[in-house]
Design a protein around this motif. Sequence first.
Motif, short mmCIF file in Angstrom:
data_model
loop_
_atom_site.label_atom_id
_atom_site.label_comp_id
_atom_site.label_asym_id
_atom_site.label_seq_id
_atom_site.Cartn_x
_atom_site.Cartn_y
_atom_site.Cartn_z
N HIS A 55 0.82 -1.22 -0.07
CA HIS A 55 0.04 -0.07 0.01
C HIS A 55 0.81 1.20 0.00
CE1 HIS A 55 -3.05 -2.85 0.53
NE2 HIS A 55 -2.52 -3.37 1.76
N THR A 56 2.26 1.27 -0.49
CA THR A 56 2.91 2.47 -0.42
C THR A 56 2.75 3.04 -1.87
OG1 THR A 56 4.58 1.31 0.43
CG2 THR A 56 5.36 3.05 -1.16
N THR A 57 2.66 4.24 -2.11
CA THR A 57 2.39 4.94 -3.23
C THR A 57 3.62 5.18 -4.02
OG1 THR A 57 0.71 6.31 -2.03
CG2 THR A 57 1.63 7.16 -4.24
N ASN A 58 3.71 4.65 -5.24
CA ASN A 58 4.90 4.77 -6.20
C ASN A 58 4.87 5.78 -7.21
OD1 ASN A 58 6.75 2.18 -5.63
ND2 ASN A 58 4.58 1.84 -5.08
N ARG A 59 5.72 6.31 -7.78
CA ARG A 59 5.89 7.32 -8.85
C ARG A 59 6.30 6.36 -10.15
NH1 ARG A 59 7.10 12.90 -8.04
NH2 ARG A 59 8.83 12.62 -9.49
N VAL A 60 5.34 6.37 -11.10
CA VAL A 60 5.73 5.49 -12.14
C VAL A 60 5.46 6.31 -13.53
CG1 VAL A 60 5.04 3.32 -13.71
CG2 VAL A 60 4.90 3.26 -11.22
N ASP A 92 -9.37 4.11 1.63
CA ASP A 92 -9.00 5.53 0.93
C ASP A 92 -7.59 5.92 0.41
OD1 ASP A 92 -11.36 6.62 1.65
OD2 ASP A 92 -10.80 6.87 3.98
N ARG A 93 -6.63 5.33 0.76
CA ARG A 93 -5.54 5.45 0.14
C ARG A 93 -5.68 5.04 -1.40
NH1 ARG A 93 0.35 5.70 0.93
NH2 ARG A 93 -0.26 6.17 3.18
N HIS A 94 -6.00 3.71 -1.69
CA HIS A 94 -6.00 3.46 -2.92
C HIS A 94 -7.08 4.10 -3.94
CE1 HIS A 94 -3.94 -0.47 -3.02
NE2 HIS A 94 -4.11 -0.20 -1.72
#
Length: 146
Positions: A13-18, A50-52
């Motif tokens: 559930h970590t936000t990644n930059r792609v 909510d994160r997703h």
Amino acid sequence: MSNPLHIVCPHCHTTNRVAPEALGSAPNCGKCHHALFDAHPVALDESNFDRHISRNDIPVLVDFWAPWCGPCRMMAPAFEQAAAQLEPRVRLAKVNTEEAQQLAARFNIRSIPTLALFQGGREIARQAGAMTSPAQIAAWVRQHIR
């Protein structure tokens, strides 16, 4: 190079930059190193929903379902197969309304299965009732995303 997209890892559930152009080349999470897309819906609950919904820059299709629901169980294989058709442009997720009753109440889920499509942190479309083919699910999603 275009602006990177934020993609939430279905595992940690970590936000990644792609980079958008890298979506199709099986990107991995920078934290847990698992694939960001594995052609399977991610199970969401009150702690990670909510994160997703708010942090993914791609649309998120949520199946609100329950284990005792016959039509939900009937639609499950088609929803699973739709993930393979729609990823990496759309994230598919499932919410068990028996376990996440507050989410079901918050989104006024009155019948299951209910599909809700979120983009930019807000709901943009909803469909109550089972869809029985992956193509039908994919077509419904594509008609609602920009």
